[in-house]
Motif scaffolding. Structure first.
Motif, PDB file in Angstrom:
ATOM      1  N   GLY A 725     -15.125 -14.598  17.670  1.00  0.00           N
ATOM      2  CA  GLY A 725     -15.673 -14.194  16.386  1.00  0.00           C
ATOM      3  C   GLY A 725     -14.798 -13.208  15.664  1.00  0.00           C
ATOM      4  N   ASP A 726     -13.731 -12.735  16.313  1.00  0.00           N
ATOM      5  CA  ASP A 726     -12.849 -11.734  15.739  1.00  0.00           C
ATOM      6  C   ASP A 726     -11.663 -12.399  15.061  1.00  0.00           C
ATOM      7  N   ALA A 727     -11.364 -11.991  13.843  1.00  0.00           N
ATOM      8  CA  ALA A 727     -10.220 -12.569  13.144  1.00  0.00           C
ATOM      9  C   ALA A 727      -9.825 -11.685  11.971  1.00  0.00           C
ATOM     10  N   PHE A 728      -8.527 -11.623  11.741  1.00  0.00           N
ATOM     11  CA  PHE A 728      -8.032 -11.050  10.497  1.00  0.00           C
ATOM     12  C   PHE A 728      -7.981 -12.189   9.491  1.00  0.00           C
ATOM     13  N   VAL A 729      -8.727 -12.071   8.395  1.00  0.00           N
ATOM     14  CA  VAL A 729      -8.926 -13.203   7.495  1.00  0.00           C
ATOM     15  C   VAL A 729      -8.431 -12.900   6.096  1.00  0.00           C
ATOM     16  N   GLN A 730      -8.188 -13.989   5.378  1.00  0.00           N
ATOM     17  CA  GLN A 730      -7.997 -13.927   3.940  1.00  0.00           C
ATOM     18  C   GLN A 730      -9.280 -14.447   3.298  1.00  0.00           C
ATOM     19  N   GLU A 731      -9.919 -13.614   2.530  1.00  0.00           N
ATOM     20  CA  GLU A 731     -11.158 -14.003   1.848  1.00  0.00           C
ATOM     21  C   GLU A 731     -10.829 -14.423   0.421  1.00  0.00           C
ATOM     22  N   ILE A 732     -11.200 -15.644   0.075  1.00  0.00           N
ATOM     23  CA  ILE A 732     -10.816 -16.197  -1.222  1.00  0.00           C
ATOM     24  C   ILE A 732     -12.064 -16.528  -2.024  1.00  0.00           C
ATOM     25  N   LEU A 733     -12.144 -15.942  -3.212  1.00  0.00           N
ATOM     26  CA  LEU A 733     -13.228 -16.222  -4.153  1.00  0.00           C
ATOM     27  C   LEU A 733     -12.653 -16.986  -5.336  1.00  0.00           C
ATOM     28  N   THR A 734     -13.307 -18.058  -5.718  1.00  0.00           N
ATOM     29  CA  THR A 734     -12.925 -18.800  -6.922  1.00  0.00           C
ATOM     30  C   THR A 734     -14.172 -19.009  -7.779  1.00  0.00           C
ATOM     31  N   GLY A 735     -13.935 -19.336  -9.044  1.00  0.00           N
ATOM     32  CA  GLY A 735     -15.057 -19.528  -9.952  1.00  0.00           C
ATOM     33  C   GLY A 735     -15.844 -18.261 -10.188  1.00  0.00           C
ATOM     34  N   VAL A 736     -15.164 -17.114 -10.207  1.00  0.00           N
ATOM     35  CA  VAL A 736     -15.835 -15.825 -10.368  1.00  0.00           C
ATOM     36  C   VAL A 736     -16.122 -15.577 -11.846  1.00  0.00           C
ATOM     37  N   ASP A 737     -17.395 -15.342 -12.167  1.00  0.00           N
ATOM     38  CA  ASP A 737     -17.802 -15.008 -13.531  1.00  0.00           C
ATOM     39  C   ASP A 737     -18.254 -13.550 -13.587  1.00  0.00           C
ATOM     40  N   LYS A 738     -17.845 -12.853 -14.640  1.00  0.00           N
ATOM     41  CA  LYS A 738     -18.224 -11.451 -14.825  1.00  0.00           C
ATOM     42  C   LYS A 738     -18.654 -11.236 -16.277  1.00  0.00           C
ATOM     43  N   ARG A 739     -19.503 -10.237 -16.479  1.00  0.00           N
ATOM     44  CA  ARG A 739     -19.942  -9.919 -17.838  1.00  0.00           C
ATOM     45  C   ARG A 739     -19.920  -8.407 -18.049  1.00  0.00           C
ATOM     46  N   ASN A 740     -19.248  -7.982 -19.114  1.00  0.00           N
ATOM     47  CA  ASN A 740     -19.178  -6.573 -19.487  1.00  0.00           C
ATOM     48  C   ASN A 740     -19.796  -6.396 -20.867  1.00  0.00           C
ATOM     49  N   LEU A 741     -20.748  -5.493 -20.985  1.00  0.00           N
ATOM     50  CA  LEU A 741     -21.329  -5.200 -22.295  1.00  0.00           C
ATOM     51  C   LEU A 741     -21.715  -3.737 -22.350  1.00  0.00           C
ATOM     52  N   GLY A 742     -21.790  -3.215 -23.571  1.00  0.00           N
ATOM     53  CA  GLY A 742     -22.165  -1.816 -23.697  1.00  0.00           C
ATOM     54  C   GLY A 742     -21.925  -1.270 -25.085  1.00  0.00           C
ATOM     55  N   VAL A 743     -22.072   0.055 -25.182  1.00  0.00           N
ATOM     56  CA  VAL A 743     -21.903   0.779 -26.443  1.00  0.00           C
ATOM     57  C   VAL A 743     -21.042   2.002 -26.157  1.00  0.00           C
TER      58      VAL A 743
END
Length: 953
Positions: A725-743
């Motif tokens: 269960g032990d491993a040094f991994v590369q974690e890959i995220l794709t299709g990431v959506d973010k939203r920033n709003l404010g004043v």
């Protein structure tokens, strides 16, 4: 005798004069009030109109005022000088000559130097997550809110509009400086050259920019031309306790002299055995040389060279357990060697820049700026490699032995909490004894034991000759050629077109090098921690652990490349065009861009885990075609009231960093890799009068299909396609959506000629707006690992980083006798931790058989995964200075004290993904004697100061 030719010539002169007489112009020159030297690049504006110009290299300006006659106010502005307003009367069809207008040196300008100097400390950091919290928006601006963000908010890693510095463009003489590897400007490449960076042209957000399509965090062009500096010199000395302890700087500018030559020279040194954080050495030398020749009345050629070599000791994020024992100045990366501080994590940047700029006024309406730049050199980061190995023969069987323990004194196995790991909530006296000893060791010592590393290597040499510890340096050697041409075409007095064509080519070599054998004679270039090493077949011994199958079991010495070695080629070609239309009531712009980006990896080692062309040779070549459009307008309700609106839609290619799964070992591209799509809009109400100015803005940005790559060690993958269960991994995220709003809001009121009140605020929300795709890769397992539906539940979680809310009130007193003082009170809140993506995937909720864990409690699970919000905090800052005018010399000092109350606060942090399943995380959080793998945090500085003494001549 009057001839026909004489009559014709006389008529021509009279006709020309009559035409000229119909032109309504304001002409003049601007000089320094003390030295009487001409001032170039002074912004000249008619108040309440879109009519503006800049003084040329000899301080002369011309304004076409056909649309603005009668009583007007002429505004003169230049960084480092006090703004001035001159009432004038413009008569139709006449030329108003204004000679020798003067600007007074601003003694408060030293604040600018202070901010840039301390910003480098944050922007150059490479700690996990920390660099992402900084915006490129760290220069002064005439905008009230942006001044607050630059001078006071930035120290807490506040990001205007939630944008990091990869969302801003930094240019020098029209050439973009953002790195292709991660999209960020590397400020250390021109650090220490503060006096040469005075002339800056900043464009907020996606609004119209003369040089570039821009980006959401704005575009800043630093003008570093010899002819644009004010004639004279400057000497300064500074003392501080933040990133460095001292700075020496000297500069001299000739101005335009002789037969059209101009020279500029600046040299500086920044130094310190340690900054505010223990063991963080600083050693930096910077040099800037610029030579410019006036080829003709319409053409200039400028040659500039920048050399800014810097070395600095790095620090680490720490857990709450370590913070409680050692405080916010603790840094486990250093220790004493022969009585001197030595940091194991040294970052060295040495990437000189040479650029040639040609400026050509083709006509009075058309200007062409052509540039070429070459940047070369290297960036290196050192760290201790504890994977040293010896290949020995036992009874005719070859085996690997070695692998040293982690020498970090703050490593989890050295902390008190570790000694309660097996006793749950029922520890015995032995647990308490061991925990107490570990606690006292950390409190009383807690620093890296360099002599022990040398001793271990001496002992290992008696077994198999090879060192078990070495100092590894990860090196990037970049050679980048950049060329562009920028056209500014004035179609009429109301319409301009800006266009640019840009080319970038990067050749990058990336490798690990043995920096120091720490007393050893050699280092075996195999991966001791590779899966199955030392306990499997001879074939696996001869393959999987090898860094380079073409050089098996190679012994490396200091200066040799090992572990990984590859090249990266990248090319970007882009074009930009924009039209600006200005009228009495409305200013409008429309711009667009097209770009093509390609990357290719060329492996130089054949890695044992990825034989053949999986690691060696050329990878598949990526190609991204990108485009964008932006538009905006300013509606001038009156000279004092304005409405401003901007909107944009564009795509961005992923950076080199986020394009390959594990570029150090293999050629694999990230699956599902595509360009990110961004659309944004903002609207502002702006008020400006001689005594009151302010802005309130509302903003919205949406990011779609982003990519992110992370690295970490986890223990919670048993049964997910491989045995351990032990491993040094590369974690890959794709299709990431973010939203920033404010004043955001800024207000400044000139109560009297000497007292100014100011206020600023930003209230935002920066969140993930979907469930991105997630998968893991590693050399510890063959296939990519996905979980359940392949998603991670990030929707509506906040982006980790600086505070989403920031508020300021303050004042400034400026005495006519050349001294000034100011103070601000700043409150920050709603900062969140960077969450573990693995813990929010199906890996957390389901066992390896795909079924939910026994006794799974949804309510309890939600509480375990609740995102941590940091406590709010109040910071009080004060600045002040005094200047003396002695004949034509300015002698002065500037002082600043930040966080006067000495508040302790967290600026950021991240959850560890080492334990990322429901039963393991539940057990971890229920430990009564502290978490073993709790979150790690970055802490703000306590009270810091900066003092600068200078003479200007």
């Amino acid at each position: 005798m009057i001839t026909r030719s004489t009559i014709c010539f006389t008529c021509l002169v009279l006709f020309s004069y009559s035409i000229l007489a119909q032109v309504t112009l304001v002409k003049g020159s601007v000089v320094d009030a003390v030295s009487e030297e001409p001032l170039p690049d002074v912004l000249i504006t008619l108040e309440g109109t879109s009519i503006k110009s800049n003084t040329d290299e000899v301080g002369i300006f011309v304004l076409n005022c056909e649309s603005a006659v009668g009583n007007q106010v002429l505004i003169l502005e230049k960084t480092g000088y006090l703004k001035k307003r001159f009432p004038i009367v413009v008569n139709k069809g006449s030329v108003l000559e204004l000679g020798g207008l003067t600007l007074d040196y601003d003694v408060t300008v030293q604040k600018d130097l202070f901010v840039i100097s301390l910003s480098e400390d944050q922007l150059n950091s490479e700690e996990d997550g920390l660099v992402e919290n900084m915006s490129g928006l760290l220069q002064s601006s005439k905008d009230v809110f942006l001044n607050a963000a630059a001078y006071d908010f930035s120290a807490t890693f506040f990001r205007p509009r939630g944008l990091d510095n990869a969302s801003g463009k930094v240019l020098i003489n029209g050439i973009e400086m953002n790195k292709l590897f991660n999209g960020r400007p590397q400020w250390g490449n021109w650090g220490g050259l503060n006096d040469a960076q005075r002339n800056q042209e900043f464009t907020m957000g996606m609004s119209a920019n003369d040089y570039s399509f821009g980006d959401l965090a704005g575009t800043n062009n630093i003008v570093m031309r010899a002819s644009r500096y004010i004639k004279g010199g400057r000497l300064s000395i500074a003392s501080a306790n933040r990133s460095y302890q001292g700075r020496l700087m000297a500069s001299y500018n000739s101005g335009l002299v002789g037969d059209g030559w101009a020279f500029s020279l600046l040299a500086s040194r920044r130094f310190g055995e340690e900054g505010y954080v223990d063991g963080t050495l600083y050693d930096a030398n910077s040099l800037f040389i610029s030579v410019e020749k006036k080829l003709s009345q319409t053409q200039f050629l400028n040659l500039s060279a920048i050399y800014a070599k810097n070395r600095r000791g790095r620090s680490n994020a720490i857990s709450d357990e370590v913070f409680q024992l050692k405080g916010n100045r603790y840094n486990s990366f250093w220790g004493y060697q022969n009585g001197e501080i030595r940091n194991s994590r040294i970052r060295e940047v040495n990437e000189p820049i040479v650029m040639l700029n040609h400026f050509w006024d083709i006509t009075s309406k058309a200007k062409l700026n052509t540039n070429i730049s070459y940047q070369f050199g290297k960036t290196g980061n050192t760290r201790i490699d504890n994977g040293g190995t010896n290949l020995v023969n036992f009874n005719g069987q070859e085996s690997y032995i070695g692998g040293g323990s982690n020498p970090d004194p703050a490593y989890y196995q050295n902390l008190p909490s570790y000694f309660f790991r097996n006793s749950a909530n029922n520890p015995d006296s032995y647990n308490y004894e061991q925990a107490y000893l570990a606690e006292q060791e950390l409190i009383n010592n807690g620093q890296l034991d360099w002599p022990a590393l040398y001793s271990a290597n001496i002992y290992e040499s008696s077994i198999g000759n090879n060192a078990i510890y070495a100092l590894q340096e990860d090196i990037n050697e970049d050679k980048q050629l950049t060329a562009n041409t920028i056209l500014d075409l004035e179609i009429s007095d109301k319409t301009r077109i800006n266009s640019a064509l840009n080319f970038k080519n990067l050749r990058s070599e990336n490798y690990a090098m043995v920096n120091d054998l720490l007393g050893g004679s050699g280092f075996l270039d195999v991966d001791f921690f590779a899966e199955e090493i030392g306990q499997s077949t001879e074939d696996q011994l001869e393959n999987i652990a090898q860094s380079d199958l073409e050089n098996r079991n190679r012994i490396v010495v200091e200066g040799d490349r090992y572990k990984y070695n590859y090249k990266m080629d990248a090319t970007i070609v882009d074009a930009f065009s924009q039209i600006q239309v200005k009228s009495k009531m409305i200013d409008f712009y429309l711009g667009g861009t097209l770009a093509n980006t390609s990357y290719q990896r060329i492996g130089l080692f054949e890695n044992g885990n990825y034989p053949g062309n999986n690691s060696n040779g050329k990878s598949e070549k990526t190609n991204f075609f990108n485009y964008g459009i932006k538009s905006g307008l300013t509606y001038k309700i009156s000279g004092r009231h304005l409405l401003d609106f901007n909107a944009s839609y564009f795509t961005k290619a992923p950076t080199i960093r986020n394009s390959f799964e594990n570029a150090r070992q293999n050629n694999y591209l990230i699956q599902g890799l595509e360009s990110e799509t961004i659309y944004s809009a903002d609207i502002s109400y702006i008020y400006r009068s001689p005594y009151l100015k302010g802005r309130i803005s509302s903003f919205y940005s949406q990011f779609k299909d982003g990519t992110d790559l992370g690295y970490y060690f986890t223990e919670d993958l048993a049964g997910r396609g491989f045995n351990s269960g032990d491993a040094f991994v590369q974690e890959i995220l794709t299709g990431v959506d973010k939203r920033n709003l404010g004043v955001e809001f800024g207000l400044e009121y000139q109560v009297t000629t000497t007292i100014k009140l100011k206020a600023a605020a930003s209230v935002g929300q920066y969140i993930y707006s979907n469930r991105p795709n997630i998968y893991l890769t590693s050399d510890d397992f063959d296939d990519r690992i996905t979980f359940g539906d392949g998603k991670t539940n990030l929707k509506n979680l906040h982006l980790g980083g600086g505070p989403e809310r920031a508020y300021q009130i303050g004042f400034e007193y400026r005495d006519p006798d050349y001294w000034w003082f100011g103070a601000t009170t700043n409150y920050f809140s709603n900062a969140y931790i960077n969450v573990s993506k693995l813990a929010r995937s199906s890996n957390f909720t389901t066992d390896f058989d795909g079924q939910p864990y026994n006794n799974f409690d949804l309510e309890l699970a939600n509480s375990l995964l609740k995102q941590e919000k940091f406590n709010g905090y109040l910071l009080v800052n004060a600045v002040g200075g005094k200047s003396w005018l002695i004949k034509k010399y300015f002698l002065g000092f500037f002082a600043s004290v930040n966080n006067i109350l000495g508040r302790e606060y967290k600026t950021g942090g991240f959850e560890q993904s080492r334990l990322a399943t429901y039963p393991r995380l539940l057990e971890e959080k229920n430990r009564s004697n502290g978490r073993i793998f709790g979150p790690r945090y970055f802490f703000g500085y306590g009270t810091t100061y900066y003092l600068n003494l200078y003479v200007r001549f």
